[in-house]
Design an enzyme around this catalytic site. Structure first.
Site, PDB file in Angstrom:
ATOM      1  N   GLU A  26       0.793  -1.224   0.000  1.00  0.00           N
ATOM      2  CA  GLU A  26       0.000   0.000   0.000  1.00  0.00           C
ATOM      3  C   GLU A  26       0.829   1.279   0.000  1.00  0.00           C
ATOM      4  O   GLU A  26       0.381   2.300  -0.514  1.00  0.00           O
ATOM      5  CB  GLU A  26      -0.970   0.001   1.182  1.00  0.00           C
ATOM      6  CG  GLU A  26      -2.045  -1.055   1.037  1.00  0.00           C
ATOM      7  CD  GLU A  26      -3.157  -0.950   2.062  1.00  0.00           C
ATOM      8  OE1 GLU A  26      -3.123  -0.039   2.919  1.00  0.00           O
ATOM      9  OE2 GLU A  26      -4.077  -1.787   1.992  1.00  0.00           O
ATOM     10  N   GLU A  30     -13.882 -11.898  13.546  1.00  0.00           N
ATOM     11  CA  GLU A  30     -12.687 -11.286  12.956  1.00  0.00           C
ATOM     12  C   GLU A  30     -11.788 -10.707  14.047  1.00  0.00           C
ATOM     13  O   GLU A  30     -12.257 -10.056  14.976  1.00  0.00           O
ATOM     14  CB  GLU A  30     -13.095 -10.166  11.995  1.00  0.00           C
ATOM     15  CG  GLU A  30     -11.908  -9.428  11.411  1.00  0.00           C
ATOM     16  CD  GLU A  30     -12.289  -8.191  10.620  1.00  0.00           C
ATOM     17  OE1 GLU A  30     -11.474  -7.771   9.794  1.00  0.00           O
ATOM     18  OE2 GLU A  30     -13.398  -7.656  10.834  1.00  0.00           O
ATOM     19  N   GLU A  78      -5.184  -4.859  -8.008  1.00  0.00           N
ATOM     20  CA  GLU A  78      -5.727  -4.230  -9.222  1.00  0.00           C
ATOM     21  C   GLU A  78      -7.007  -3.436  -8.957  1.00  0.00           C
ATOM     22  O   GLU A  78      -7.344  -2.535  -9.719  1.00  0.00           O
ATOM     23  CB  GLU A  78      -5.942  -5.253 -10.328  1.00  0.00           C
ATOM     24  CG  GLU A  78      -7.000  -6.295 -10.039  1.00  0.00           C
ATOM     25  CD  GLU A  78      -7.153  -7.299 -11.169  1.00  0.00           C
ATOM     26  OE1 GLU A  78      -8.306  -7.675 -11.440  1.00  0.00           O
ATOM     27  OE2 GLU A  78      -6.136  -7.692 -11.750  1.00  0.00           O
TER      28      GLU A  78
END
Length: 177
Positions: A94, A117, A136
């Protein structure tokens, strides 16, 4: 003493690329109830601090809230992947930076009412710049902020992302800033 709910039945409602959704029938004090649970492999979150004590932040459009969100670099952990390795991978992808030092800050359930989570938050320092490698379907803007400015943004309600708030507060404490 709390009442421990027992799962009587479990039905998979949806299986996706990032998450699954199941419906559990559980015991409760008054009989039975249903719980909808989001299954997710978890995520790795990075508080990346430059030698100048600037925090790397990314801004991206989040369709779930229909707006741009300023947040810490983060991403999902692949099945079987070590959370720290995922944090280093996500930071590189990133922002282009590779950390020389990575320290675990905290692990947290972001929304324990409906998902198992777990987010693993890391402090990354001794950064070496490099090239980004976005997925992408990612479109990010990278920023650097002073801790004080980010703390003001949290206090004013401008940073609404929970993982970002927790990560910044933990890093600030650990760094003694």
């Amino acid at each position: 003493m709390t009442f421990e709910e027992k799962i009587l039945e479990s039905e998979m409602i949806y299986e996706g690329a990032i998450l699954n959704l199941r419906k559990d029938k559980v015991t409760v004090k008054t009989g039975t109830a249903y719980r909808e649970i989001v299954e997710h492999n978890g995520g790795a979150v990075v508080v990346a601090v430059t030698d100048e004590n600037k925090v790397l932040m990314v801004k991206q459009y989040r369709v779930s809230v229909q707006r741009d969100v300023l947040e810490l670099p983060a991403g999902k952990i692949d099945r079987g992947e070590d959370p720290m390795a995922a944090a280093v991978r996500e930071l590189k992808e990133e922002t282009g930076y590779t950390p020389g030092k990575t320290v675990h800050l905290i692990s947290s359930y972001p929304s324990i009412g409906y998902t198992q989570e777990m987010l693993h938050i890391y402090l990354c320092t001794d950064l070496t710049p490099g090239e980004t490698n976005w997925d992408e379907n990612e479109m990010l803007e990278i920023y650097e902020y002073d801790f004080d400015r980010l703390m003001d943004m949290i206090a004013r309600g401008e940073l609404k992302d929970g993982k970002t708030q927790l990560g910044l507060l933990m890093a600030k404490q650990v760094l003694g800033l």
